[in-house]
Structures are given as structure tokens and as C-alpha cells.
Motif scaffolding. Structure first.
Motif, PDB file in Angstrom:
ATOM      1  N   SER A   4       0.829  -1.242  -0.078  1.00 40.85           N
ATOM      2  CA  SER A   4       0.159   0.061   0.059  1.00 40.85           C
ATOM      3  C   SER A   4       0.919   1.190  -0.110  1.00 40.85           C
ATOM      4  O   SER A   4       0.418   2.397  -0.632  1.00 40.85           O
ATOM      5  N   SER A   5       2.017   1.018   0.659  1.00 38.46           N
ATOM      6  CA  SER A   5       2.888   2.313   0.519  1.00 38.46           C
ATOM      7  C   SER A   5       3.802   2.454  -0.640  1.00 38.46           C
ATOM      8  O   SER A   5       3.829   3.718  -1.165  1.00 38.46           O
ATOM      9  N   GLN A   6       3.791   1.590  -1.429  1.00 37.31           N
ATOM     10  CA  GLN A   6       4.530   1.543  -2.877  1.00 37.31           C
ATOM     11  C   GLN A   6       3.729   2.387  -3.769  1.00 37.31           C
ATOM     12  O   GLN A   6       4.057   2.950  -4.683  1.00 37.31           O
ATOM     13  N   PHE A   7       2.368   2.240  -3.587  1.00 34.42           N
ATOM     14  CA  PHE A   7       1.453   2.775  -4.771  1.00 34.42           C
ATOM     15  C   PHE A   7       0.825   4.241  -4.237  1.00 34.42           C
ATOM     16  O   PHE A   7      -0.239   4.634  -4.633  1.00 34.42           O
ATOM     17  N   GLY A   8       1.478   4.990  -3.142  1.00 35.00           N
ATOM     18  CA  GLY A   8       0.739   6.092  -2.597  1.00 35.00           C
ATOM     19  C   GLY A   8      -0.074   6.022  -1.730  1.00 35.00           C
ATOM     20  O   GLY A   8      -0.504   7.071  -1.246  1.00 35.00           O
ATOM     21  N   GLY A   9      -0.481   5.027  -1.098  1.00 35.27           N
ATOM     22  CA  GLY A   9      -1.705   4.908  -0.277  1.00 35.27           C
ATOM     23  C   GLY A   9      -0.797   5.331   1.167  1.00 35.27           C
ATOM     24  O   GLY A   9      -1.710   5.662   2.150  1.00 35.27           O
ATOM     25  N   GLY A  10       0.390   5.145   1.543  1.00 31.45           N
ATOM     26  CA  GLY A  10       1.169   5.352   2.878  1.00 31.45           C
ATOM     27  C   GLY A  10       1.180   6.608   3.041  1.00 31.45           C
ATOM     28  O   GLY A  10       0.898   7.037   4.262  1.00 31.45           O
ATOM     29  N   GLY A  11       1.203   7.530   2.325  1.00 29.91           N
ATOM     30  CA  GLY A  11       1.559   8.913   2.802  1.00 29.91           C
ATOM     31  C   GLY A  11       0.150   9.556   3.292  1.00 29.91           C
ATOM     32  O   GLY A  11      -0.020  10.223   4.284  1.00 29.91           O
ATOM     33  N   ALA A  12      -1.218   9.046   2.549  1.00 26.05           N
ATOM     34  CA  ALA A  12      -2.156   9.517   3.143  1.00 26.05           C
ATOM     35  C   ALA A  12      -2.763   9.065   4.499  1.00 26.05           C
ATOM     36  O   ALA A  12      -3.205   9.720   5.417  1.00 26.05           O
ATOM     37  N   SER A  13      -2.385   7.835   4.643  1.00 23.79           N
ATOM     38  CA  SER A  13      -2.748   7.106   5.823  1.00 23.79           C
ATOM     39  C   SER A  13      -1.993   7.713   7.102  1.00 23.79           C
ATOM     40  O   SER A  13      -2.310   7.892   8.393  1.00 23.79           O
ATOM     41  N   GLN A  14      -0.768   8.053   6.733  1.00 18.15           N
ATOM     42  CA  GLN A  14       0.120   8.689   7.922  1.00 18.15           C
ATOM     43  C   GLN A  14      -0.109  10.050   8.030  1.00 18.15           C
ATOM     44  O   GLN A  14      -0.303  10.606   9.182  1.00 18.15           O
ATOM     45  N   LEU A  15      -0.641  10.822   7.024  1.00 18.66           N
ATOM     46  CA  LEU A  15      -1.176  12.204   7.213  1.00 18.66           C
ATOM     47  C   LEU A  15      -2.377  12.273   8.016  1.00 18.66           C
ATOM     48  O   LEU A  15      -2.698  13.272   8.737  1.00 18.66           O
ATOM     49  N   MET A  16      -3.151  11.427   7.882  1.00 19.37           N
ATOM     50  CA  MET A  16      -4.529  11.349   8.382  1.00 19.37           C
ATOM     51  C   MET A  16      -4.444  10.786  10.027  1.00 19.37           C
ATOM     52  O   MET A  16      -5.429  11.082  10.506  1.00 19.37           O
ATOM     53  N   GLY A  17      -3.601   9.831   9.989  1.00 16.97           N
ATOM     54  CA  GLY A  17      -3.612   9.342  11.280  1.00 16.97           C
ATOM     55  C   GLY A  17      -3.406  10.200  12.466  1.00 16.97           C
ATOM     56  O   GLY A  17      -2.578  11.249  12.523  1.00 16.97           O
ATOM     57  N   VAL A  18      -3.785   9.828  13.846  1.00 14.52           N
ATOM     58  CA  VAL A  18      -3.541  10.465  14.929  1.00 14.52           C
ATOM     59  C   VAL A  18      -2.414   9.743  15.826  1.00 14.52           C
ATOM     60  O   VAL A  18      -2.747   8.576  15.944  1.00 14.52           O
ATOM     61  N   LYS A  19      -1.408  10.324  16.246  1.00 13.86           N
ATOM     62  CA  LYS A  19      -0.331   9.423  16.898  1.00 13.86           C
ATOM     63  C   LYS A  19      -0.762   8.771  18.201  1.00 13.86           C
ATOM     64  O   LYS A  19      -0.476   7.925  18.511  1.00 13.86           O
ATOM     65  N   ARG A  20      -1.500   9.890  19.026  1.00 10.87           N
ATOM     66  CA  ARG A  20      -1.764   9.460  20.320  1.00 10.87           C
ATOM     67  C   ARG A  20      -2.926   8.311  20.451  1.00 10.87           C
ATOM     68  O   ARG A  20      -2.583   7.259  21.283  1.00 10.87           O
ATOM     69  N   THR A  21      -3.726   8.138  19.502  1.00 15.07           N
ATOM     70  CA  THR A  21      -4.855   7.098  19.380  1.00 15.07           C
ATOM     71  C   THR A  21      -4.169   5.905  19.127  1.00 15.07           C
ATOM     72  O   THR A  21      -4.475   4.865  19.405  1.00 15.07           O
ATOM     73  N   GLY A  22      -3.211   5.983  18.107  1.00 14.96           N
ATOM     74  CA  GLY A  22      -2.441   4.707  17.589  1.00 14.96           C
ATOM     75  C   GLY A  22      -1.484   4.191  18.643  1.00 14.96           C
ATOM     76  O   GLY A  22      -1.405   2.959  18.897  1.00 14.96           O
ATOM     77  N   ASP A  23      -0.897   5.019  19.621  1.00 16.97           N
ATOM     78  CA  ASP A  23      -0.261   4.493  20.748  1.00 16.97           C
ATOM     79  C   ASP A  23      -1.315   3.844  21.852  1.00 16.97           C
ATOM     80  O   ASP A  23      -0.872   2.700  22.430  1.00 16.97           O
ATOM     81  N   LEU A  24      -2.301   4.403  22.041  1.00 18.74           N
ATOM     82  CA  LEU A  24      -3.308   3.953  23.044  1.00 18.74           C
ATOM     83  C   LEU A  24      -3.795   2.407  22.365  1.00 18.74           C
ATOM     84  O   LEU A  24      -3.894   1.595  23.202  1.00 18.74           O
ATOM     85  N   LEU A  25      -4.178   2.283  21.130  1.00 20.40           N
ATOM     86  CA  LEU A  25      -4.569   1.228  20.700  1.00 20.40           C
ATOM     87  C   LEU A  25      -3.578   0.104  20.591  1.00 20.40           C
ATOM     88  O   LEU A  25      -3.957  -1.037  20.816  1.00 20.40           O
ATOM     89  N   GLU A  26      -2.280   0.387  20.604  1.00 25.01           N
ATOM     90  CA  GLU A  26      -1.386  -0.550  20.428  1.00 25.01           C
ATOM     91  C   GLU A  26      -1.148  -1.043  22.035  1.00 25.01           C
ATOM     92  O   GLU A  26      -0.980  -2.332  22.175  1.00 25.01           O
ATOM     93  N   LYS A  27      -1.155   0.123  22.830  1.00 23.04           N
ATOM     94  CA  LYS A  27      -0.845  -0.660  24.236  1.00 23.04           C
ATOM     95  C   LYS A  27      -2.175  -1.670  24.652  1.00 23.04           C
ATOM     96  O   LYS A  27      -2.143  -2.432  25.391  1.00 23.04           O
ATOM     97  N   LEU A  28      -3.299  -1.044  24.167  1.00 27.06           N
ATOM     98  CA  LEU A  28      -4.307  -1.819  24.492  1.00 27.06           C
ATOM     99  C   LEU A  28      -4.427  -3.346  23.691  1.00 27.06           C
ATOM    100  O   LEU A  28      -4.825  -4.230  24.356  1.00 27.06           O
ATOM    101  N   THR A  29      -3.952  -3.497  22.757  1.00 29.71           N
ATOM    102  CA  THR A  29      -3.802  -4.440  21.991  1.00 29.71           C
ATOM    103  C   THR A  29      -2.775  -5.466  22.911  1.00 29.71           C
ATOM    104  O   THR A  29      -3.004  -6.734  23.058  1.00 29.71           O
ATOM    105  N   TRP A  30      -1.662  -5.036  23.010  1.00 25.83           N
ATOM    106  CA  TRP A  30      -0.559  -5.756  23.972  1.00 25.83           C
ATOM    107  C   TRP A  30      -1.219  -6.237  25.144  1.00 25.83           C
ATOM    108  O   TRP A  30      -1.198  -7.317  25.812  1.00 25.83           O
ATOM    109  N   GLY A  31      -1.999  -5.360  25.865  1.00 21.24           N
ATOM    110  CA  GLY A  31      -2.612  -5.588  27.049  1.00 21.24           C
ATOM    111  C   GLY A  31      -3.445  -6.591  27.154  1.00 21.24           C
ATOM    112  O   GLY A  31      -3.671  -7.687  27.964  1.00 21.24           O
TER     113      GLY A  31
END
Length: 126
Positions: free
Chosen positions: A31-58
Motif C-alpha cells: 500500500s505504501s508503494q502505490f501512494g496509499g502510505g502517505g495519506a494514511s500517515q497524514l490522516m492518522g493521529v499518533k496518540r490514538t495509535g499509541d493507545l490502541l497499540e497498548k490496548l492490543t498488547w494488554g
């Protein structure tokens, strides 16, 4: 207590599924090779990603701990030689009799032997 732990495990499984599905893909792969990676990182929120990752591990760690806990709760102190229902049924039914051939001798009881009837193996390589 066992039923309560199984219920908690099922609840954690559902929560883990929801948390994993809520995460955005991290990029990389095709997905990042065809231009989809930049849009997902531009729209994503860093704090939400950290929380979801911690919840996944927990949730994953809680799932493993509770699963091992339910395994330890099972009473293994009883000495039963039969480990499954299928083995019990096979012992009760015995093996099917082979068709009688003319002049063949019968070998007697063809049922599955108990654990005490099986001879011990000896090392003859010495």
C-alpha cells in the motif's frame, strides 16, 4: 470459577478483535508503494495509535495469562488412564473381527490393551 474465567476470556477476545480492527495500517508493504502510505500517515493521529497499540498488547497478555490460568485450574490429580472419549469407546467396542479364512486360527481377544498390559521397551542396542 472456571465458567467465569471462560466468560472473561471470551470478552477479552471480542475486545481484542475490536481493537485490532480499529487500528490503521502502519504502512510498508504494497500500500505504501502505490501512494496509499502517505495519506494514511497524514490522516492518522499518533496518540490514538499509541493507545490502541497498548490496548492490543494488554489484551493479548491478559488472554495468554487467563488461558494458562484455566489450564492450571483443571484438576490433573485424578489418575485416569483414559484420555479421551474416543479411546473409551474403542476399548468398549474392541476391534472389528476379520472375516474368517478357511484354515486360519483365531488370535483371541483383539481389543485395545490397557496401559498396564503394554510391555515396557528394553534397549537392545547396548
Amino acid at each position: 470459577m472456571y465458567i467465569a474465567l471462560i466468560s472473561i476470556i471470551l470478552f477479552i477476545c471480542v475486545l481484542l478483535i475490536l481493537v485490532v480492527l480499529a487500528q490503521n495500517p502502519k504502512g510498508g508493504g504494497l500500500s505504501s508503494q502505490f501512494g496509499g502510505g502517505g495519506a494514511s500517515q497524514l490522516m492518522g493521529v499518533k496518540r490514538t495509535g499509541d493507545l490502541l497499540e497498548k490496548l492490543t498488547w494488554g489484551f493479548a497478555i491478559a488472554l495468554v495469562v487467563l488461558t494458562l490460568g484455566t489450564h492450571m485450574m483443571i484438576d490433573s490429580s485424578t489418575d485416569t488412564t483414559i484420555r479421551s472419549v474416543n479411546e473409551e469407546r474403542a476399548r468398549q467396542m474392541g476391534t472389528p473381527a476379520a472375516p474368517a479364512l478357511p484354515g486360519a486360527e483365531s488370535e483371541g481377544d483383539m481389543s485395545i490393551p490397557d496401559a498396564a498390559e503394554i510391555p515396557t521397551m528394553t534397549d537392545t542396542a547396548q
